[in-house]
Design a protein around this motif. Structure first.
Motif, PDB file in Angstrom:
ATOM      1  N   GLY A 165       0.789  -1.221   0.000  1.00  0.00           N
ATOM      2  CA  GLY A 165       0.000   0.000   0.000  1.00  0.00           C
ATOM      3  C   GLY A 165       0.821   1.271   0.000  1.00  0.00           C
ATOM      4  N   GLU A 166       2.127   1.154  -0.235  1.00  0.00           N
ATOM      5  CA  GLU A 166       3.006   2.315  -0.244  1.00  0.00           C
ATOM      6  C   GLU A 166       3.278   2.764  -1.680  1.00  0.00           C
ATOM      7  N   LEU A 167       3.580   4.058  -1.851  1.00  0.00           N
ATOM      8  CA  LEU A 167       3.949   4.565  -3.168  1.00  0.00           C
ATOM      9  C   LEU A 167       5.304   4.001  -3.572  1.00  0.00           C
ATOM     10  N   ALA A 168       5.418   3.626  -4.845  1.00  0.00           N
ATOM     11  CA  ALA A 168       6.657   3.030  -5.340  1.00  0.00           C
ATOM     12  C   ALA A 168       6.959   3.582  -6.730  1.00  0.00           C
ATOM     13  N   PRO A 169       8.230   3.612  -7.115  1.00  0.00           N
ATOM     14  CA  PRO A 169       8.592   4.123  -8.444  1.00  0.00           C
ATOM     15  C   PRO A 169       8.048   3.237  -9.558  1.00  0.00           C
ATOM     16  N   ASP A 170       7.712   3.868 -10.669  1.00  0.00           N
ATOM     17  CA  ASP A 170       7.388   3.151 -11.896  1.00  0.00           C
ATOM     18  C   ASP A 170       8.179   3.836 -13.006  1.00  0.00           C
ATOM     19  N   LEU A 171       7.562   4.686 -13.815  1.00  0.00           N
ATOM     20  CA  LEU A 171       8.345   5.421 -14.803  1.00  0.00           C
ATOM     21  C   LEU A 171       9.059   6.616 -14.193  1.00  0.00           C
ATOM     22  N   ALA A 172       8.613   7.070 -13.042  1.00  0.00           N
ATOM     23  CA  ALA A 172       9.352   8.071 -12.273  1.00  0.00           C
ATOM     24  C   ALA A 172      10.183   7.338 -11.224  1.00  0.00           C
ATOM     25  N   GLU A 173      11.483   7.603 -11.191  1.00  0.00           N
ATOM     26  CA  GLU A 173      12.342   6.939 -10.210  1.00  0.00           C
ATOM     27  C   GLU A 173      12.269   7.618  -8.849  1.00  0.00           C
ATOM     28  N   THR A 174      12.198   8.945  -8.849  1.00  0.00           N
ATOM     29  CA  THR A 174      12.079   9.712  -7.612  1.00  0.00           C
ATOM     30  C   THR A 174      11.194  10.924  -7.863  1.00  0.00           C
ATOM     31  N   TRP A 175      10.729  11.521  -6.782  1.00  0.00           N
ATOM     32  CA  TRP A 175       9.919  12.733  -6.880  1.00  0.00           C
ATOM     33  C   TRP A 175      10.021  13.487  -5.564  1.00  0.00           C
ATOM     34  N   GLU A 176       9.881  14.809  -5.631  1.00  0.00           N
ATOM     35  CA  GLU A 176       9.915  15.597  -4.401  1.00  0.00           C
ATOM     36  C   GLU A 176       9.110  16.879  -4.577  1.00  0.00           C
ATOM     37  N   PRO A 177       8.544  17.393  -3.463  1.00  0.00           N
ATOM     38  CA  PRO A 177       7.811  18.656  -3.510  1.00  0.00           C
ATOM     39  C   PRO A 177       8.723  19.814  -3.144  1.00  0.00           C
ATOM     40  N   ASP A 178       8.243  21.019  -3.387  1.00  0.00           N
ATOM     41  CA  ASP A 178       8.920  22.181  -2.812  1.00  0.00           C
ATOM     42  C   ASP A 178       8.506  22.296  -1.344  1.00  0.00           C
ATOM     43  N   ALA A 179       8.922  23.352  -0.678  1.00  0.00           N
ATOM     44  CA  ALA A 179       8.708  23.475   0.770  1.00  0.00           C
ATOM     45  C   ALA A 179       7.235  23.532   1.147  1.00  0.00           C
ATOM     46  N   LYS A 180       6.377  23.934   0.229  1.00  0.00           N
ATOM     47  CA  LYS A 180       4.946  24.067   0.532  1.00  0.00           C
ATOM     48  C   LYS A 180       4.086  23.010  -0.175  1.00  0.00           C
ATOM     49  N   ALA A 181       4.703  22.007  -0.776  1.00  0.00           N
ATOM     50  CA  ALA A 181       3.987  20.966  -1.533  1.00  0.00           C
ATOM     51  C   ALA A 181       3.124  21.577  -2.621  1.00  0.00           C
ATOM     52  N   ARG A 182       3.616  22.657  -3.199  1.00  0.00           N
ATOM     53  CA  ARG A 182       2.869  23.350  -4.250  1.00  0.00           C
ATOM     54  C   ARG A 182       3.407  23.017  -5.642  1.00  0.00           C
ATOM     55  N   THR A 183       4.660  22.625  -5.706  1.00  0.00           N
ATOM     56  CA  THR A 183       5.261  22.204  -6.970  1.00  0.00           C
ATOM     57  C   THR A 183       5.964  20.870  -6.754  1.00  0.00           C
ATOM     58  N   TRP A 184       5.645  19.908  -7.608  1.00  0.00           N
ATOM     59  CA  TRP A 184       6.234  18.586  -7.518  1.00  0.00           C
ATOM     60  C   TRP A 184       7.126  18.345  -8.728  1.00  0.00           C
ATOM     61  N   THR A 185       8.323  17.794  -8.488  1.00  0.00           N
ATOM     62  CA  THR A 185       9.274  17.480  -9.549  1.00  0.00           C
ATOM     63  C   THR A 185       9.482  15.973  -9.607  1.00  0.00           C
ATOM     64  N   PHE A 186       9.291  15.398 -10.788  1.00  0.00           N
ATOM     65  CA  PHE A 186       9.438  13.957 -11.002  1.00  0.00           C
ATOM     66  C   PHE A 186      10.663  13.707 -11.882  1.00  0.00           C
ATOM     67  N   HIS A 187      11.539  12.819 -11.423  1.00  0.00           N
ATOM     68  CA  HIS A 187      12.740  12.453 -12.174  1.00  0.00           C
ATOM     69  C   HIS A 187      12.482  11.105 -12.837  1.00  0.00           C
ATOM     70  N   LEU A 188      12.487  11.086 -14.164  1.00  0.00           N
ATOM     71  CA  LEU A 188      12.011   9.940 -14.936  1.00  0.00           C
ATOM     72  C   LEU A 188      13.134   8.982 -15.317  1.00  0.00           C
ATOM     73  N   ARG A 189      12.740   7.721 -15.510  1.00  0.00           N
ATOM     74  CA  ARG A 189      13.707   6.705 -15.913  1.00  0.00           C
ATOM     75  C   ARG A 189      14.282   7.014 -17.298  1.00  0.00           C
ATOM     76  N   GLU A 190      15.537   6.669 -17.466  1.00  0.00           N
ATOM     77  CA  GLU A 190      16.162   6.747 -18.789  1.00  0.00           C
ATOM     78  C   GLU A 190      16.191   5.346 -19.396  1.00  0.00           C
ATOM     79  N   GLY A 191      16.288   5.279 -20.713  1.00  0.00           N
ATOM     80  CA  GLY A 191      16.394   3.997 -21.397  1.00  0.00           C
ATOM     81  C   GLY A 191      15.086   3.247 -21.542  1.00  0.00           C
ATOM     82  N   VAL A 192      13.955   3.924 -21.352  1.00  0.00           N
ATOM     83  CA  VAL A 192      12.636   3.297 -21.492  1.00  0.00           C
ATOM     84  C   VAL A 192      12.119   3.552 -22.904  1.00  0.00           C
ATOM     85  N   THR A 193      11.557   2.529 -23.541  1.00  0.00           N
ATOM     86  CA  THR A 193      10.989   2.702 -24.881  1.00  0.00           C
ATOM     87  C   THR A 193       9.537   2.252 -24.919  1.00  0.00           C
TER      88      THR A 193
END
Length: 527
Positions: free
Chosen positions: A95-123
């Protein structure tokens, strides 16, 4: 499998199912009697490693001719979606969040902007590289009114599609209209599978994704086939292929499994008696998925007498959920106590009002509905609808409530009864993160708000929970939201049922959560 051969396989299976169904009614009854002393149902499918290769044959309920492989608007093709696509973020077996096509993600200090770092080498299956442009396009496609995605009502209040950022090929930046500490969980919904940039007009037919299988054939409401995608970013799946068959009747699906014609019954919760027969057979067994289905008796709050919160409260106090679990599930589940958040969820609130038929009588008298009589609409669409309705009918008698159970046709139940009649039976799969659950099914104006309940206090608490960065305080706010649903809402939740899934004894690696299973690892022994 070629398009020429495929209809032949369909004809053979259909003929086999027809003969099995013709014999199966009396046979199943005989089997049930003989299985009375059978051991407790197994907790899981057979363990051990599968052999590489082979074709898994899945029987699924029929869908409409408008069935689509476009994840954003799909309402039925769950099995295909899990094979063909990936999300940015998924929910794991715990029941926990886990990576799929995004390897990591993080919010800014106010959870107003989220940045997702995506996998490389996916087709994608057509050889195109997956980039942030595809991730951004997927969100815009969901939000496009022309797509008519059920998830749009959840994401539109948060995302301005014009503000999505793709600073490089493997970074997606999502500025939100309001802070949301739970935002990534909203991307785990099955409508959020990632599709290629610009594919809106074709994706419903092509099914081109980044998943472990690629599409070979698909017929809306009919058969289909997917084959292993050898270049999948997480490795080649164990199976060579999966065949899908549309089989209308649950008994016919069960008989096909017992006859060895299919290996897995999808979207099918076996009734307890049939599950005992399946588990006692030589060819098949049962995988038991704990609290996997959330069963509901929705009251339309826009229709009298359910416009009155006192009547809704009385309907809840009038019945004993433990009685419903005993009668309808024979103990294979848990009492719901009108809380839609399942037991075991970290956000689940254990406190609840007790069964109180006398207080229910008092509230009905106050509201001018003493001796209330109501039709409760049900269907054979799901084998537990009618047992649940009859158990509620029996329990609510103590409060002077007279329930008339009305059975509607299975093929039109969700078009003519659901969200149209004042009192009905339905179910949902569990596995939804709590914010997704509340936003999609209880928030004012949501297209899936099946009780049409609108409560400003609830919406406000939900907004506060979303913006709260402290985990403990956010959980407390979700507890307040549950209390409001229990005390004011229109949804009765009598029970959470263990889903009893029919599988072949040859199947290995089957574990399920949120109505999904691992297409990479599932396979067959002796393939």
């Amino acid at each position: 499998m070629s398009d020429i051969h495929h209809p032949g396989r369909r004809s053979v299976l259909t003929a086999g199912l027809a003969s099995a169904a013709a014999l199966g009614g009396s046979w199943l009854l005989t089997g049930c009697a003989g299985a009375a002393a059978a051991p407790v149902l197994p907790a899981a499918a057979a363990k051990g490693a599968p052999d590489r290769g082979g074709t898994l044959r899945i029987a699924r309920p029929p869908a409409s001719d408008a069935e689509t492989l476009d994840p954003a608007s799909s309402l039925s093709a769950y099995e295909y979606l899990g094979a063909l696509y990936n999300r940015l973020v998924r929910v794991d077996a715990h029941g926990e969040l886990a990576p799929d096509l995004a390897e990591t993600w993080e919010p800014d200090a106010k959870a107003r902007t989220w940045t997702f770092h995506l996998r490389e080498g996916v087709t994608f299956h057509d050889g195109r590289a997956f980039t942030s442009a595809d991730a951004a396009y997927t969100l815009r496609h969901i939000l496009d009114k022309a797509t008519a995605s059920p998830q749009a009502a959840v994401l539109a209040p948060l995302i301005d599609p014009a503000r999505l950022g793709t600073p490089d090929a493997h970074t997606l930046v999502v500025p939100l209209k309001t802070p949301n500490a739970e935002f990534p969980s909203l991307l785990t919904h099955y409508n959020c599978y990632v599709v290629p940039d610009g594919s809106a007009k074709s994706i419903g037919r092509t099914g081109i994704g980044t998943g472990p299988f690629k599409l070979e054939s698909f017929a809306p409401a009919g058969p289909g086939r997917v084959t292993a995608y050898p270049d999948h970013w997480a490795g080649r799946p164990v199976l060579d292929a999966v065949d899908f068959y549309s089989v209308a009747d649950m008994s016919a699906r069960s008989n096909a499994l017992l006859a060895g014609q299919v290996d897995l019954l999808s979207q099918t919760n076996l009734d307890f008696a049939t599950a005992r027969v399946v588990a006692a057979s030589d060819r098949a067994t049962v995988a038991r998925v704990k609290n996997a289905q959330w069963y509901v008796l929705p009251m339309l709050t826009t229709e009298k007498p359910f416009t009155d919160v006192r009547v809704r409260r009385a309907m809840k106090l009038a019945y004993d959920p433990e009685h419903v679990v005993t009668v309808a599930l024979q103990g294979a589940g848990a009492a719901g106590w009108d809380n839609p958040v399942p037991p075991g969820d970290p956000a689940h609130l254990t406190a609840h009002p007790e069964h109180d038929p006398e207080q229910a009588r008092h509230l009905l008298k106050q509201a001018g509905h003493e001796g209330l009589a109501m039709d409760l609409h049900t269907s054979s669409y799901d084998p537990l609808f009618t047992p649940m309705a009859l158990a509620y009918q029996d329990s609510a008698k103590r409060a002077g409530i007279r329930i008339r159970v009305k059975t509607a046709a299975a093929d039109s139940y969700y078009t003519q009864i659901w969200m149209k009649k004042p009192l009905m039976a339905t179910y949902w799969f569990t596995g939804r993160p709590v914010d997704q659950l509340f936003t999609q099914i209880f928030r004012s104006g949501s297209s899936y708000n099946e009780t049409a309940w609108s409560d400003k206090d609830f919406d406000t608490v939900l907004d506060r929970a979303r913006a709260e960065l402290d985990d403990t305080r956010r959980r407390e706010l979700y507890g307040e939201a549950q209390t409001l649903v229990i005390e004011r809402g229109g949804a009765m939740t009598p029970m959470f049922a263990d889903r009893l899934v029919g599988v072949s004894r040859k199947v290995r690696g089957y574990t399920e959560h949120g109505f999904e299973f691992d297409y990479l690892g599932i396979g067959l022994k002796g393939a």
